[in-house]
Design a protein around this motif. Structure first.
Motif, PDB file in Angstrom:
ATOM      1  N   LEU F 103       2.012   2.276   4.236  1.00 13.44           N
ATOM      2  CA  LEU F 103       1.986   1.356   5.380  1.00 13.44           C
ATOM      3  C   LEU F 103       0.587   1.155   5.951  1.00 13.44           C
ATOM      4  O   LEU F 103       0.308   0.146   6.607  1.00 13.44           O
ATOM      5  N   ASP F 106      -1.745  -2.282   5.567  1.00 11.47           N
ATOM      6  CA  ASP F 106      -1.304  -3.471   6.290  1.00 11.47           C
ATOM      7  C   ASP F 106      -1.460  -3.273   7.794  1.00 11.47           C
ATOM      8  O   ASP F 106      -1.767  -4.221   8.528  1.00 11.47           O
ATOM      9  N   GLN F 107      -1.264  -2.050   8.252  1.00 11.72           N
ATOM     10  CA  GLN F 107      -1.455  -1.779   9.691  1.00 11.72           C
ATOM     11  C   GLN F 107      -2.910  -1.984  10.091  1.00 11.72           C
ATOM     12  O   GLN F 107      -3.198  -2.641  11.096  1.00 11.72           O
ATOM     13  N   GLY F 110      -3.822  -5.643   9.902  1.00 17.03           N
ATOM     14  CA  GLY F 110      -3.134  -6.483  10.884  1.00 17.03           C
ATOM     15  C   GLY F 110      -3.625  -6.263  12.296  1.00 17.03           C
ATOM     16  O   GLY F 110      -3.819  -7.209  13.051  1.00 17.03           O
ATOM     17  N   ASN F 111      -3.797  -5.012  12.665  1.00 21.09           N
ATOM     18  CA  ASN F 111      -4.277  -4.685  14.008  1.00 21.09           C
ATOM     19  C   ASN F 111      -4.507  -3.183  14.096  1.00 21.09           C
ATOM     20  O   ASN F 111      -3.557  -2.424  14.278  1.00 21.09           O
TER      21      ASN F 111
END
Lengths: 190, 190, 190, 190, 190, 190
Positions: F103, F106-107, F110-111
């Motif tokens: 994960l 993408d975390q 993304g932010n």
């Protein structure tokens, strides 16, 4: 990681919810195999929940004019500029499914200018990003240009209205720090 | 100036509208003496219209926690940063009425740092502007600070959710270039 | 609200001022019915006061080329981008009078792209906003474009010089937090 | 390179100028050995010229509170953020002379955070840059902090007023593209 | 001022360095008369030092396509936007020498739009600044435009690669706060 | 999609490359099962290629101080702010492997504020983002704070140097529009 809180605000139990909301959530769960966290995170405010999903469905659950994949492209691209992890991850999964394209979501989130888009899709994303990021500077010529590219007024409205709806949605998800379900990340990676 | 178009998109006649929407508009007209243009400009999409006003009313038509004036302060301050003329002018009028203060709307629209605000109001506006302008950077500490200043979680949600709703509303009004009714400008100037 | 301080810096009494400054202020008071706070807030520095108003009058008190209303439009639009509440409110009132238009000031302050402007006015405001916000990027082509739209070099200078003067004025008013007189808000609302 | 135009606007001959302006320019020429181009570039507007230099002298030709070198530091640092080549180069030369420091101007123009500044100078430049770049966000606490660091209100005003005056000056020089005299570049390089 | 630290990180003595690095530095010292501080500041990491100067020389020590002066122009203009005092001052000196122009470096650092540039140079700097400041928005059309202006693909690559290399270099110099040698400031001022 | 061009610049065939570069690429291919496009896209400039990968390996192929996963976190977070799709996708895959966390990439892309990070990792990413986005404003206090949080000077240098190296790398990849290999997207999704 699944024991992390899914919201900064109270998350009611399914059994505590009004019937219509509980049933809606149970239907989603049956279809998806899990309950996307946004449903649980908004449920502490039933009236807002109902209005939110009514607005969502009015814009996203149709395919006249814009296809469903095009609608999800708008969500992923504009949510990325707003730093909304929930929407990028959750709608990224939905977009991969709708577009039958395992790459498109990461491309749109990473840099729309590098995404594999058709000319039509490029215009959709360009207009959506202006609505999302600087709507005050939209002038008549922006709409005229879209019409020149073959878009109907209904399509232009849909692009703008989806970008506007997710401007709200991104801010709610960022306010509550809604956690994307782990399931979304690997979904439809092909 | 009243012959200018009120939207870039189709504006249906009252007689063409579904009964519930026509009746809602007629009720507003009776109460206000005129129909605020946002009602007419959104009516070409009945489902979106219904969801929009349901969400609006769920957030704006209550006075537990935040007062109605405080709610309108959020609208005016955040709409100004989004360059949404409709919302600044229309909700500026409503705020002057709700706050019984003929100066506050121009102050908040011009520069919130110069407005005559209480400490509580200053915290509300500060948090709302962060949700409106940079929601991706909201961290737990921002919410903790609000709690330290005496806000309940329900109040914090309301501040954020109002800012989020008008993030959508501002973008729709800017997309359609909804024209503020002339009546709003001079209303409640004292 | 009239008991709020009008400046963060010392405000001399009329009786303490040099004769020429006191007389100038008394003349303004007779004409307007009140003393705009900027006169009092700058008076603690007599030499700067004299130079400030000499520069102001050289640019604003003439109507060759640009009309007086056009000059005030520049002030309101550029002051809004600088968050100068004093100039937006005070010159907003003057502009409503000069343009005989009760709406134009709120429109220009809220979003110039939505204001009821002629093509000529739109070019004036566009150029003024570039001088106000990003003067370092002005290139010859910007001036050529203005000439193509029919502006004389004297008009282009005036637009730029007014934007430049209020770049100073806005910063002084923000430095001192000069409070707009309550009278300005409701003036000439029609 | 000395045959490049020094302004985008008319540059009058000395012989065509009003006596007071011609005499002022001749005095400067005697003292400096050449006429800085800003004098020639502003002379086409005698009233604005007089007010401009009256304001300039009221702020820059004194050394109570802020030293003359500190005043010039403000000019160089703020002019750099505005991309005003004329002011950076011309006042860079003056600052090297006033501060008896051949490095300080390039340091302040290149990055104030890397300049050889005392704590007092660092506070001066920090406050000046806020006035230059974001005056609308100045709050009471900013002034209180300066007082805590030992600045009088007269000094704070001077810092802010110099930054404000050069906000105007930079925009005029950028509007006219006033060319720095070649002489300034190598002056006082030690 | 020459007793100020030249880096925030350890600066090894020449005698402690690996032979190849010490010899390289001694060669530079013989040619220049002093050791530019960047050599000393990077030497604590021999492998990174070697790769850094290998990359530097591959891009900067050739004059096919872009001239050496054009290469240095890119360095000065892009380093200025990154607030890298070391690169602006050191490469400013080199550029004055390479271009035989005592003004060009201060012009490019102060505001490229005001610099005495040929059309070709203006295109080089424009493209370099886009790579430096917003490379994610570079699209095919940007490269096509350069080709239309007569640039080969090798020249376009060089412009971009130099801007990219100094994006790294500026960040390292800012990280370590590498101090420009006093000697650079007055060099080649004509 | 695998027939899309992988660069805007010439891509040499393996057989045309100097032996050392061809062998390096063949080794990578054996280890990974495919040739990451960055190797092919940089190969048209052998000297730059060699310096680039020498610098890369000096920073990324060690695990003293910062772990390899921490190094890749810096790459993903800073590349995302630069809109570098290649680096986000390719290093996103490497990070998932190194961190054994499907994960995290993408975390971070993304932010970063929403990523599952330890306190130590949060400080690393915060400092890296400052180097990437605004290195000119780094002050001594920024480094002191890192030391207070327990970082050695070598670790602080590594964080900054990795962010600096990828500032270059992102710009090269954006210049050439290097296409991420399809293989990276789904890799190590768990």
């Amino acid at each position: 990681m699944s024991d992390q809180p899914i919201s900064r605000f109270p998350v009611p139990k399914l059994s505590e919810l009004p019937d219509d909301i509980r049933e809606l959530i149970e239907t989603v769960q049956e279809k998806s195999g899990f309950v996307p966290n946004v449903f649980l995170a908004l449920a502490h405010r039933p009236d807002e929940f109902r209005a939110f999903f009514a607005a969502h469905d009015a814009l996203m659950d149709k395919s006249e004019g814009l296809s469903k994949a095009e609608r999800e492209m708008i969500v992923v691209a504009t949510s990325a500029t707003n730093g909304c992890l929930y929407c990028v991850v959750a709608h990224g999964a939905i977009l991969r499914i709708r577009a039958k394209n395992p790459l498109i979501s990461d491309q749109l989130a990473g840099n729309p200018a590098k995404a594999d888009l058709s000319e039509r899709e490029r215009h959709i994303i360009g207009f959506a990003l202006k609505v999302a990021g600087d709507s005050g500077s939209i002038i008549d010529e922006d709409l005229d240009r879209m019409r020149t590219h073959g878009f109907t007024d209904d399509e232009v409205w849909d692009i703008g209205a989806i970008a506007a709806f997710f401007a709200m949605s991104n801010r709610l998800a960022n306010l509550a720090s809604i956690r994307p379900n782990d399931e979304f990340y690997a979904m439809a990676r092909g």
